[in-house]
Scaffold this active site. Structure first.
Site, PDB file in Angstrom:
ATOM      1  N   ASP A 117      60.543 -33.048  74.714  1.00  0.00           N
ATOM      2  CA  ASP A 117      61.806 -32.344  74.919  1.00  0.00           C
ATOM      3  C   ASP A 117      62.599 -32.389  73.623  1.00  0.00           C
ATOM      4  O   ASP A 117      62.695 -33.441  72.974  1.00  0.00           O
ATOM      5  CB  ASP A 117      62.621 -33.002  76.027  1.00  0.00           C
ATOM      6  CG  ASP A 117      61.993 -32.829  77.397  1.00  0.00           C
ATOM      7  OD1 ASP A 117      60.904 -32.231  77.470  1.00  0.00           O
ATOM      8  OD2 ASP A 117      62.585 -33.281  78.387  1.00  0.00           O
ATOM      9  N   SER A 169      64.006 -38.775  67.906  1.00  0.00           N
ATOM     10  CA  SER A 169      63.468 -38.670  66.561  1.00  0.00           C
ATOM     11  C   SER A 169      62.872 -37.282  66.373  1.00  0.00           C
ATOM     12  O   SER A 169      63.395 -36.312  66.924  1.00  0.00           O
ATOM     13  CB  SER A 169      62.421 -39.761  66.310  1.00  0.00           C
ATOM     14  OG  SER A 169      62.087 -39.787  64.943  1.00  0.00           O
ATOM     15  N   HIS A 226      53.913 -36.231  74.463  1.00  0.00           N
ATOM     16  CA  HIS A 226      52.657 -35.937  75.142  1.00  0.00           C
ATOM     17  C   HIS A 226      51.730 -35.169  74.210  1.00  0.00           C
ATOM     18  O   HIS A 226      52.143 -34.655  73.168  1.00  0.00           O
ATOM     19  CB  HIS A 226      52.925 -35.120  76.407  1.00  0.00           C
ATOM     20  CG  HIS A 226      53.752 -35.842  77.436  1.00  0.00           C
ATOM     21  ND1 HIS A 226      53.274 -36.161  78.686  1.00  0.00           N
ATOM     22  CD2 HIS A 226      55.025 -36.310  77.398  1.00  0.00           C
ATOM     23  CE1 HIS A 226      54.218 -36.782  79.379  1.00  0.00           C
ATOM     24  NE2 HIS A 226      55.289 -36.886  78.610  1.00  0.00           N
TER      25      HIS A 226
END
Length: 404
Positions: free
Chosen positions: A186, A374, A256
């Protein structure tokens, strides 16, 4: 005769009263000036004082002296008598110093030490009565959507670290089946496109070297005259592309796998932990090459593929679920060094080894996590007709398609 005397007496009394008024006015004016002098002066005195101690910018003061020459010569300012003007000169010179000096000053901050201290603070268990107020303040500040969290009860998170690394409900991040490449996290799309002349765009107008970011490539089957970009490509009909995803503090902090691919090498670059906020990335050149990062490189069905997790301030912890040997933000490190671990020849049974060696990852599979927001950089080989379905600055979530 009586009327004349009365009129004369009235005129004398009137002149006496007028004279008395004038004397009183003069006394009041004199007293007021004395009082103003005691209090620092009136408007005129303040104007004279301000003019006397006004900061003069050297260039403007020089023009002023040119406009009023003295016998055809321009006398220099007497800095000994004007210390504040000299201070103004120093400040004006500092304001015009190059950006590199300010970047060097920012790099001198102990961001690694602060990040380790923040990490230890995050692992301290909070009292039950204090958890909800602190987490609620964080949710309100960064706009966290707790309805997507697998555990919505704030009292269940023992510390800030658990709250940052919260898991999501299984159905809130569906994986796009029609796209060969999906978003790994995200966040916000900072930049994307083709890699040209071995330079990757950090933000608009600011680039960094591909070799500095990924490190040296050692392949014996390539020509020594080939460029670094060509060393990565397995086919002459392919191009190298990149995508930069920025994770804000309020985003979901796990990342992911963006596609089905095999990880062959893990390369860890210890380094600085400067902020990767887009505002900072605009004026710190090669920020992603200076910061600590973990580069996973391997192959997918189009050729070369790399997944890089870039650390930042308060993000000293980058964790990989399939590699427990990785330790980031250690107290000591050598500048410019990196540490490699090959997954092809490893005999660790805990790793999911593919048929040809390496760690096989499935599209949408959880790979690791940050301790706070990050940046993730994808560099991959793809056919020349590959197109992105993105817009710069758009918000994206795990599982959404990047291109086809």
């Amino acid at each position: 005769m009586v009327k004349f005397l009365r009129k004369r007496r009235n005129d004398g009394e009137r002149r006496g009263r007028d004279l008395l008024r004038q004397v009183r006015r003069r006394r009041q004016t004199t007293d007021g000036e004395k009082e103003n002098d005691r209090n620092g002066g009136g408007r005129g005195a303040r104007t004279r004082t301000a003019a006397r101690f006004r900061l003069q910018v050297p260039r403007l003061a020089f023009r002023h002296r040119l406009n009023k020459p003295n016998n055809g010569a321009c006398r220099p300012a007497r800095w000994r008598r004007r210390p504040i003007a000299f201070l103004g000169f120093i400040l004006s010179v500092n304001a015009l110093r190059p950006l590199a000096n300010r970047v060097a000053l920012y790099r001198s901050f102990p961001t690694r030490l602060l990040s380790r201290a923040w990490g230890r603070l995050n692992e301290l268990d909070l009292p039950t009565w204090l958890r909800k107020p602190i987490y609620s303040l964080y949710i309100w500040t960064f706009g966290v959507n707790m309805q997507e969290a697998a555990v919505e009860d704030l009292h269940q998170y023992k510390n800030l670290g658990e709250f940052f690394r919260r898991r999501l409900k299984p159905a809130v991040r569906p994986v796009c089946a029609s796209s060969c490449l999906i978003s790994p996290a995200d966040g916000k799309i900072l930049h994307f496109g083709r890699v040209k002349n071995c330079e990757v765009e950090q933000v608009k107008g600011v680039t960094y070297s591909l070799e500095s970011f990924l490190g040296p490539q050692m392949r014996a089957d390539t020509d020594s005259t080939s460029t670094y970009q060509n060393l990565l490509l397995s086919s002459a009909d392919s191009e190298l592309y990149h995508v930069v995803v920025y994770l804000a503090p309020g985003d979901y902090h796990c990342f992911h796998s963006p596609t089905d691919w095999t990880v062959e090498l893990r390369r860890h670059f210890p380094g600085s932990l400067m902020s990767v906020n887009p505002g900072v990335a605009r004026w710190v050149k090669e920020l992603f090459c200076l910061n600590e990062r973990v580069v996973l490189s391997g192959q997918w069905h189009h050729g070369f593929f790399s997944f890089t997790a870039v650390g930042a301030t308060n993000v000293g912890s980058i964790r990989l679920y399939f590699d427990q040997e990785l330790h980031t933000n250690t107290p000591r490190y050598s500048k410019g060094s990196f540490h490699d671990r090959s997954y092809i020849s490893v005999g660790d049974q805990a790793l999911k080894v593919a048929g040809d060696g390496g760690v096989a990852l499935q599209k949408g599979e959880a790979v690791g996590e940050f301790n706070l927001g990050s940046t993730i950089v994808l560099l991959f080989e793809a056919p020349r007709d590959f197109t992105f379905n993105l817009q710069p600055g758009q918000r994206i979530r795990v599982g959404e398609g990047l291109g086809s």
